[in-house]
Design a protein around this motif. Structure first.
Motif, mmCIF file in Angstrom:
data_model
loop_
_atom_site.group_PDB
_atom_site.id
_atom_site.type_symbol
_atom_site.label_atom_id
_atom_site.label_comp_id
_atom_site.label_asym_id
_atom_site.label_seq_id
_atom_site.Cartn_x
_atom_site.Cartn_y
_atom_site.Cartn_z
ATOM 1 N N THR A 77 0.853 -1.186 0.000
ATOM 2 C CA THR A 77 0.000 0.000 0.000
ATOM 3 C C THR A 77 0.890 1.237 0.000
ATOM 4 O OG1 THR A 77 -1.724 -1.162 1.223
ATOM 5 C CG2 THR A 77 -1.794 1.240 1.268
ATOM 6 N N THR A 132 -4.607 7.798 4.499
ATOM 7 C CA THR A 132 -5.763 6.958 4.202
ATOM 8 C C THR A 132 -5.611 6.412 2.789
ATOM 9 O OG1 THR A 132 -7.078 8.789 3.325
ATOM 10 C CG2 THR A 132 -7.305 8.299 5.677
ATOM 11 N N TYR A 133 -6.174 5.238 2.560
ATOM 12 C CA TYR A 133 -6.113 4.621 1.242
ATOM 13 C C TYR A 133 -7.339 3.743 1.095
ATOM 14 C CZ TYR A 133 -3.678 3.102 -2.976
ATOM 15 O OH TYR A 133 -3.315 2.877 -4.271
ATOM 16 N N ASN A 134 -7.956 3.748 -0.083
ATOM 17 C CA ASN A 134 -9.194 3.014 -0.319
ATOM 18 C C ASN A 134 -9.013 1.988 -1.427
ATOM 19 O OD1 ASN A 134 -10.833 4.686 1.490
ATOM 20 N ND2 ASN A 134 -10.395 6.287 0.009
ATOM 21 N N TYR A 135 -9.405 0.761 -1.120
ATOM 22 C CA TYR A 135 -9.357 -0.304 -2.111
ATOM 23 C C TYR A 135 -10.768 -0.700 -2.513
ATOM 24 C CZ TYR A 135 -4.395 -1.320 -1.351
ATOM 25 O OH TYR A 135 -3.027 -1.249 -1.289
ATOM 26 N N SER A 139 -0.091 -3.934 3.884
ATOM 27 C CA SER A 139 -0.224 -2.574 4.430
ATOM 28 C C SER A 139 0.537 -2.499 5.739
ATOM 29 C CB SER A 139 -1.703 -2.251 4.695
ATOM 30 O OG SER A 139 -2.422 -2.276 3.493
ATOM 31 N N ILE A 172 -6.826 2.118 6.165
ATOM 32 C CA ILE A 172 -7.078 1.464 4.891
ATOM 33 C C ILE A 172 -8.527 0.988 4.900
ATOM 34 C CG2 ILE A 172 -6.342 -0.355 3.302
ATOM 35 C CD1 ILE A 172 -4.063 1.626 4.102
ATOM 36 N N ALA A 220 -1.349 -1.520 10.654
ATOM 37 C CA ALA A 220 -2.314 -0.724 9.882
ATOM 38 C C ALA A 220 -3.702 -0.863 10.498
ATOM 39 C CB ALA A 220 -2.342 -1.192 8.428
ATOM 40 N N VAL A 228 -7.321 -1.352 9.345
ATOM 41 C CA VAL A 228 -8.023 -1.733 8.123
ATOM 42 C C VAL A 228 -9.496 -1.984 8.417
ATOM 43 C CG1 VAL A 228 -8.133 -3.397 6.235
ATOM 44 C CG2 VAL A 228 -5.927 -2.651 7.112
#
Length: 180
Positions: A27, A32-35, A58, A74, A101, A103
């Motif tokens: 990642t 912030t990160y969006n899958y 991540s 995440i 992380a 998540v």
């Protein structure tokens, strides 16, 4: 009052294959990160001792302003399915691997993921681990210990099945941490 609505950016990870690496689909460094979907990904390590994250990997990241590791957030909005991580020498860890992380899985199935280790394996679907150690920045050393956090959001009427996930170990403990 008027404003500008901004669309949520969601990244899909599908159909990737990698050999002889420690981790797969790291990642990017972000708060912030969006899958979207994380499907049909494979990491097979022939020579490295450990293979982590057949789908994604991540981890906590060092923030220079805070001079410590911080836990990225995440969010996964798509299915996590058919990811495989295999280590031919020692240990395999998770279709999705989370090291320090935070998540969040939102209303999605997590199915048919595998961790296969020559010696041991854990977390066929999701493997968690704290992130700990020291970072050196501008000549100073900063210790850190960041736990992993997993949250499953499920609302009525959504398929949130958690089935068919598997771990296979050649010799030792088979840790079924969110395994299936």
């Amino acid at each position: 009052m008027t404003g500008v609505a901004q669309a949520l950016t969601v990244y899909k990870v599908s159909g990737t294959t990698e050999t002889d690496n420690f981790y797969h689909n790291l990642t990017p460094v972000a708060a912030t990160y969006n899958y979207g979907s994380i499907t049909n990904n494979t990491l097979i390590s022939q020579s490295a001792d450990v293979a982590t994250g057949g789908g994604i990997y991540s981890q906590a990241v060092f923030a220079t302003s805070a001079k410590t590791r911080v836990q990225p957030i995440i969010t996964i909005y798509g299915p996590v399915s058919n990811n495989t991580v295999a280590a031919k020498k020692y240990c395999a860890e998770g279709g999705v691997f989370l090291k320090g992380a935070n998540v969040r899985f939102v209303n999605q199935p997590i199915t048919d993921n595998k961790a296969i280790g020559a010696y041991f394996a854990h977390g066929g679907a999701v493997a968690t681990h704290y992130s700990g150690g020291t970072d050196t920045y501008q000549g100073a050393t900063y210790p850190y210990l960041v736990p992993a956090k997993v949250t499953f959001f499920a609302t009525t009427g959504n398929d949130v099945s958690y089935t068919g996930n598997d771990i296979q170990a050649g010799e030792m403990n088979q840790f079924d941490e969110y395994g299936g």
